[in-house]
Structure formats: structure tokens, C-alpha cells
Design a protein around this motif. Sequence first.
Motif, PDB file in Angstrom:
ATOM      1  N   THR A   1       3.127   1.463  -6.992  1.00 48.64           N
ATOM      2  CA  THR A   1       2.131   1.849  -7.996  1.00 48.64           C
ATOM      3  C   THR A   1       2.688   1.815  -9.420  1.00 48.64           C
TER       4      THR A   1
ATOM      5  N   CYS B   1      -2.356  -3.855  -4.891  1.00 47.42           N
ATOM      6  CA  CYS B   1      -2.864  -2.618  -4.283  1.00 47.42           C
ATOM      7  C   CYS B   1      -2.825  -1.442  -5.248  1.00 47.42           C
ATOM      8  N   ARG B   2      -2.280  -1.653  -6.428  1.00 46.98           N
ATOM      9  CA  ARG B   2      -2.066  -0.537  -7.354  1.00 46.98           C
ATOM     10  C   ARG B   2      -3.374   0.193  -7.676  1.00 46.98           C
ATOM     11  N   GLU B   3      -4.390  -0.543  -8.053  1.00 41.71           N
ATOM     12  CA  GLU B   3      -5.663   0.075  -8.419  1.00 41.71           C
ATOM     13  C   GLU B   3      -6.299   0.760  -7.219  1.00 41.71           C
TER      14      GLU B   3
ATOM     15  N   GLY C   1      -4.681   4.065  -6.443  1.00 41.73           N
ATOM     16  CA  GLY C   1      -4.951   5.082  -7.441  1.00 41.73           C
ATOM     17  C   GLY C   1      -6.387   5.572  -7.448  1.00 41.73           C
ATOM     18  N   ASN C   2      -7.241   4.939  -6.640  1.00 38.52           N
ATOM     19  CA  ASN C   2      -8.659   5.297  -6.606  1.00 38.52           C
ATOM     20  C   ASN C   2      -8.954   6.167  -5.384  1.00 38.52           C
TER      21      ASN C   2
ATOM     22  N   THR D   1      -7.717   6.926  -0.246  1.00 40.23           N
ATOM     23  CA  THR D   1      -7.842   6.030  -1.398  1.00 40.23           C
ATOM     24  C   THR D   1      -8.520   4.728  -0.987  1.00 40.23           C
TER      25      THR D   1
ATOM     26  N   TRP E   1      -7.129   1.979  -0.848  1.00 43.53           N
ATOM     27  CA  TRP E   1      -6.190   1.291   0.047  1.00 43.53           C
ATOM     28  C   TRP E   1      -6.373   1.760   1.487  1.00 43.53           C
TER      29      TRP E   1
END
Length: 240
Positions: free
Chosen positions: A10, A17-19, A22-23, A123, A125
Motif C-alpha cells: 500500500t 491493489c493499493r486503492e 484502502g477502500n 476492503t 481487495w
Amino acid sequence: MGINIGICETEAPSAPCRELRGNIVKVHLDDMSGFEDYVERDVKVSLEEAKEAVGDWEAFIKRNRINPETDAVYMDKVKKDEDRKVLEPLAVSEATGWIVLEGLPDNIREAVLAKAGDDDRLTGWDMLSFDEMNEMCANCPLSWDKGRGCIGAFGPDNSLLPEIAGRHGCPIVASVPESAKTGKRFTPQDAEELLREVEVLREALPEEGKMMVRRYSGPVDRMEAVARISVSEGCGFFFF
């Protein structure tokens, strides 16, 4: 028990996959008091009642494509209208404890997040299928472990590599077992030091014997891959 190596994905702007990570999509509350109107609900029929109502159970699950291992008949899984008409009068609605955050008023969203623990959050992900995750990992620039992802094996917790590293002036590798216990996070600057240690260990392992070369060349190669990603992507790494 084994020790693994991971990238702090992240922290890397190029991680696809970062966004998603974080969601926060939904959370689970054991105590739903005050949030009953926002909790997801399952509408279902018990197996005993459903089997009695539909008659030929095998035919029912086959035509509706329901998993034979299901613990109840969930109405949103019943595809055939004639079966729905039979089961709907028997269905009950039960709160799941899950609350979807999208569309919630800001004050409710904040209150729900404040009440949910870290382990009770899903998340974007987490919502992906395994196939979707694998495809994303295979094409990720941070996927250092031969396309399998950003996590790989360092070795067993009784590995002799840290001991060897300690004798040859490699403090990061020497401290791996302790770092795994404490959850220490290493920086891209630490990764530059790890690259130095990797070169030292490559020269040192033959001195330790052929068995050490065969046993620990793999972990050394993996640490080099992690360190290079950490430096190039500006993200940390860790052992766990």
C-alpha cells in the motif's frame, strides 16, 4: 512454523491493489444497537422446512443450482419462480451484522467505522475472487515472487541463515526472527543495506559448506528480489 517476506504494497503508487485495499466496503458489528436499519439481512428457510416443502430435494437443488452443502436455503439463490412461491411463506429475515458503507450518511459511516474492529472490516481487495486476485498479482510490478505475488518464503523459524548472517556482519538478516516477532517494518533505505548483505551472504555461503549453499541460496535470492522492489518502488518490506 515458517517465516515469510512481504512488501508493504500500500506504500507503492504502482500497486494495482493499493486503492482496493484502502477502500473499506463493509464492516461487521457484533452489537448492532442503533444501526439496525443499516444492517444487511439474510432471507432464508431452514433446511428441514425447505426439504419438507419442496418434496424432491435433489431435483430442487439441481434446478436452482444450490450448493448441496448449504446450511439453509437463501431466497436470493432460488432461481425458479415456482420454488420461490412455495418457500417465500416460510422464509425469515435475519440480520447478518454486516453493514455496507457505500451510501451511508457521513455521520453514520464514521460511527460504524469507530465501532468496528480492524478484523471486522472488508476492503475492496477482500471482495475480489481468488481468480481476480491471482490475475492482478500476476501482472503487478511488485510481484517479486515469480509472478505469484508480493509475499514469499524466507524459511523455517529454525533457519540457520540468521546465525550465518550474524557471523558475517549482516544485521538485517541476522535479526529476521526477532523482526518477524515484533512486526518491524523496514524502509527502502534498509533495502539498500539488505542488497549489500545479500552480496556478502552469496560469498559467505560457500565458506559455510555446499549444504548451506543448497539450503539458503533460495532465501537469499528472494531477499534480493524484495530489496530491489523496495528500492525501485519506494515501499517498505517486512518479515512475518
